[in-house]
Scaffold this motif. Structure first.
Motif, PDB file in Angstrom:
ATOM      1  N   ASN A 151      -5.179   3.306  -0.517  1.00 45.79           N
ATOM      2  CA  ASN A 151      -6.200   2.476   0.111  1.00 45.79           C
ATOM      3  C   ASN A 151      -7.071   1.883  -0.994  1.00 45.79           C
ATOM      4  O   ASN A 151      -7.901   2.582  -1.585  1.00 45.79           O
ATOM      5  CB  ASN A 151      -7.035   3.309   1.080  1.00 45.79           C
ATOM      6  N   THR A 183      -8.386   5.703  -2.634  1.00 47.27           N
ATOM      7  CA  THR A 183      -7.818   7.018  -2.328  1.00 47.27           C
ATOM      8  C   THR A 183      -6.320   6.941  -2.039  1.00 47.27           C
ATOM      9  O   THR A 183      -5.835   5.979  -1.459  1.00 47.27           O
ATOM     10  CB  THR A 183      -8.519   7.650  -1.110  1.00 47.27           C
ATOM     11  N   TRP A 184      -5.634   7.990  -2.456  1.00 47.32           N
ATOM     12  CA  TRP A 184      -4.221   8.180  -2.141  1.00 47.32           C
ATOM     13  C   TRP A 184      -4.106   9.245  -1.054  1.00 47.32           C
ATOM     14  O   TRP A 184      -4.767  10.276  -1.127  1.00 47.32           O
ATOM     15  CB  TRP A 184      -3.453   8.649  -3.375  1.00 47.32           C
ATOM     16  N   SER A 185      -3.264   8.999  -0.071  1.00 42.36           N
ATOM     17  CA  SER A 185      -3.081   9.973   1.003  1.00 42.36           C
ATOM     18  C   SER A 185      -1.601  10.193   1.263  1.00 42.36           C
ATOM     19  O   SER A 185      -0.768   9.299   1.068  1.00 42.36           O
ATOM     20  CB  SER A 185      -3.769   9.511   2.292  1.00 42.36           C
ATOM     21  N   THR A 195       0.284   6.746   0.453  1.00 46.48           N
ATOM     22  CA  THR A 195      -0.326   5.441   0.718  1.00 46.48           C
ATOM     23  C   THR A 195      -1.608   5.287  -0.080  1.00 46.48           C
ATOM     24  O   THR A 195      -2.403   6.228  -0.174  1.00 46.48           O
ATOM     25  CB  THR A 195      -0.639   5.294   2.221  1.00 46.48           C
ATOM     26  N   ASN A 225      -9.506  -0.148  -0.855  1.00 48.49           N
ATOM     27  CA  ASN A 225     -10.929  -0.259  -0.535  1.00 48.49           C
ATOM     28  C   ASN A 225     -11.689   1.029  -0.831  1.00 48.49           C
ATOM     29  O   ASN A 225     -12.860   0.999  -1.215  1.00 48.49           O
ATOM     30  CB  ASN A 225     -11.111  -0.629   0.940  1.00 48.49           C
ATOM     31  N   THR A 226     -11.002   2.158  -0.644  1.00 44.73           N
ATOM     32  CA  THR A 226     -11.651   3.452  -0.881  1.00 44.73           C
ATOM     33  C   THR A 226     -11.151   4.136  -2.145  1.00 44.73           C
ATOM     34  O   THR A 226     -11.674   5.190  -2.523  1.00 44.73           O
ATOM     35  CB  THR A 226     -11.425   4.391   0.316  1.00 44.73           C
ATOM     36  N   THR A 239       0.821  -1.216   0.000  1.00 46.64           N
ATOM     37  CA  THR A 239       0.000   0.000   0.000  1.00 46.64           C
ATOM     38  C   THR A 239       0.848   1.256   0.000  1.00 46.64           C
ATOM     39  O   THR A 239       0.374   2.327  -0.374  1.00 46.64           O
ATOM     40  CB  THR A 239      -0.930   0.033   1.230  1.00 46.64           C
ATOM     41  N   ASP A 255       1.638  10.502   3.415  1.00 46.44           N
ATOM     42  CA  ASP A 255       2.097   9.823   4.629  1.00 46.44           C
ATOM     43  C   ASP A 255       2.732  10.858   5.558  1.00 46.44           C
ATOM     44  O   ASP A 255       3.946  10.970   5.661  1.00 46.44           O
ATOM     45  CB  ASP A 255       3.093   8.723   4.266  1.00 46.44           C
TER      46      ASP A 255
END
Length: 357
Positions: free
Chosen positions: A239, A244-246, A237, A241-242, A218, A248
Motif C-alpha cells: 500500500n 505498508t506490506w501485508s 501487497t 499510501n501507508t 500493488t 495476502d
C-alpha cells in the motif's frame, strides 16, 4: 604420512563427532524473527530498485521492536532492533515512520544513517550489547558497504564478505541480520539467480528472500528459501499510501495458495478466473454439481469453462466428474517449522572484520 605431523600440534580430528553422538543430542529450536519466514542468522532480502524493500524492512523493524505483527498478520516476539539506513537521512526516516502510522518511536528501535566505525564493527557492537535479547540488525543496503569486484576471484570475495557478516550473528545465537540488496536487471527463471553479484553472496546466506513486484502493481510475490525456514512463495501487497506490506491471506498457507490462484488465473476473463479460484480452494477435488451451486452458473457454461481450464493446465481433472487444483501450494513443510523463543546453539566461527569496512 604421520611422520610429517608436528607432535605438539592438536590432533586434526579433535573436533570430530560420531553419528551416534549426534543422534543422541537435543538442540534448542531455531529462533525466528518472523515465524516461518525469517529465522535467526543472516538473511539476504533482494528486490529491484524502488519497489518497496526499504518500506518492508522498516515495517519488520517496527514489528520486531514492539512485538507486533509482521506483514500485518504474523505475530512476532519483541527484540532490540538496529536499522542501518545507509541510503536515507533522519528527515526521510521520520517521514516514513509517520507514513506507516508511528508517531511515538519504539524504544527498542535504533537508527543509524552512517557507520563511522565501519559496518562490521557497528553490527558486532550492537549484537554484543544486546546478545541476551536476541537482537535484529537491518543493513540497508549491502551496496553501501560492499566492494566492487571483477575477475576470477569475485566469487571468493563476495563469499568472504558475506561470511564475515554471518560470523557476527553466529557468535550470538538467536540474533539475526537482514541485508537488503538489489536484484539483477535481467529476468531469470530461478529466483536465486536474480541476486545481483556472484553466487557467493547467496551461497553464504542462511536465508534468501526475493521480492518481485511489477512497477505499477500493488501485488507482489515473496520467494523464500532457507536452511531453516520452509521454502515457499507468498502473495503480499504493498500500500503506497501507508507504506505498508501485508500478507495476502490470513496466514502463510493462505498467502501461498493466493500465489497459485493468481498464477492459474493470469490472463483470463472474470468468469473463468472465478471458476479456477473456486476449484483451487478444494485440494481434495470438487464436483461440477457443487460448482454449479457455488458459482450460480448454468451446467453447459460451467462444463465449457472446466474443459478449457483443464486443457490449459489451470486446473486438474484427476478422475471423471472431479476437478482439483493443478498444483499444490508450497506449504507442506510448515509443520516442520519450529516457532520462536529458543535459540539454536551455534559454534562460533573465526571472524574476519577487515573484509567489510
Amino acid at each position: 604420512m604421520s611422520d610429517y605431523l608436528d607432535p605438539s600440534a592438536p590432533d586434526p580430528l579433535d573436533e570430530a563427532f560420531t553419528a551416534a553422538w549426534l543422534t543422541d543430542q537435543e538442540f534448542p529450536a531455531v529462533e525466528y524473527v518472523v515465524p516461518g519466514v525469517i529465522p535467526e542468522g543472516l538473511t539476504l532480502l533482494t528486490a529491484a530498485p524502488k519497489i518497496g524493500k526499504s518500506w518492508m524492512v522498516l515495517g519488520l523493524g517496527v514489528a520486531a521492536a514492539t512485538g507486533g505483527h509482521a506483514f500485518g498478520r504474523i505475530r512476532v516476539d519483541r527484540r532490540p532492533v538496529l536499522y542501518l539506513a545507509l541510503e536515507d537521512g533522519p528527515r526521510r526516516l521520520q517521514s516514513r515512520l509517520r507514513t506507516i502510522g508511528i508517531t511515538e518511536g519504539p524504544r527498542d528501535l535504533t537508527f543509524m544513517t552512517t557507520t563511522p566505525a565501519g559496518a562490521a564493527v557497528t553490527i558486532e557492537t550492537f549484537l554484543e550489547r544486546n546478545g541476551d535479547r536476541k537482537p535484529l540488525v537491518v543493513l540497508d543496503t549491502l551496496g553501501k558497504v560492499r566492494g566492487v569486484y571483477s575477475g576470477n576471484d569475485a566469487y571468493q570475495k563476495d563469499y568472504g564478505q558475506m561470511s564475515a557478516l554471518k560470523d557476527l550473528v553466529d557468535a550470538h545465537p538467536g540474533s539475526s541480520l537482514i541485508i537488503v540488496h538489489h536484484t539483477k536487471k535481467a529476468e531469470t527463471t530461478d529466483f536465486l539467480d536474480s541476486v545481483s553479484g556472484t553466487q557467493g553472496l547467496a551461497g553464504a546466506a542462511d536465508s534468501i528472500l526475493v521480492l518481485r513486484r511489477s512497477r505499477h502493481d500493488t501485488s507482489a510475490v515473496l520467494n523464500v528459501t532457507s536452511r531453516d525456514a520452509a521454502e515457499g512463495e507468498y502473495a503480499v501487497t504493498f500500500n503506497g499510501n501507508t507504506g505498508t506490506w501485508s500478507l495476502d491471506g490470513v496466514n502463510l498457507e493462505a498467502a501461498a495458495q493466493a500465489v497459485e490462484e493468481n498464477r492459474a488465473t493470469e490472463g483470463v476473463g472474470d468468469e473463468m478466473a472465478e471458476v479456477v479460484k473456486i476449484v483451487s480452494r478444494y485440494p481434495e477435488g470438487v464436483r461440477p454439481k457443487d460448482l454449479e451451486t457455488l458459482l450460480h452458473m448454468k451446467p453447459d457454461t460451467l462444463r465449457s469453462y472446466l474443459r478449457r481450464a483443464t486443457e490449459a493446465g489451470r486446473i486438474a481433472n484427476p478422475k471423471r466428474g472431479l476437478y482439483a487444483p493443478a498444483t499444490t501450494a508450497t506449504t507442506a513443510t510448515f509443520t516442520d517449522v519450529h516457532l520462536p523463543n529458543v535459540a539454536e546453539v551455534a559454534d562460533v566461527a573465526p571472524r574476519h572484520l577487515e573484509v567489510i569496512r
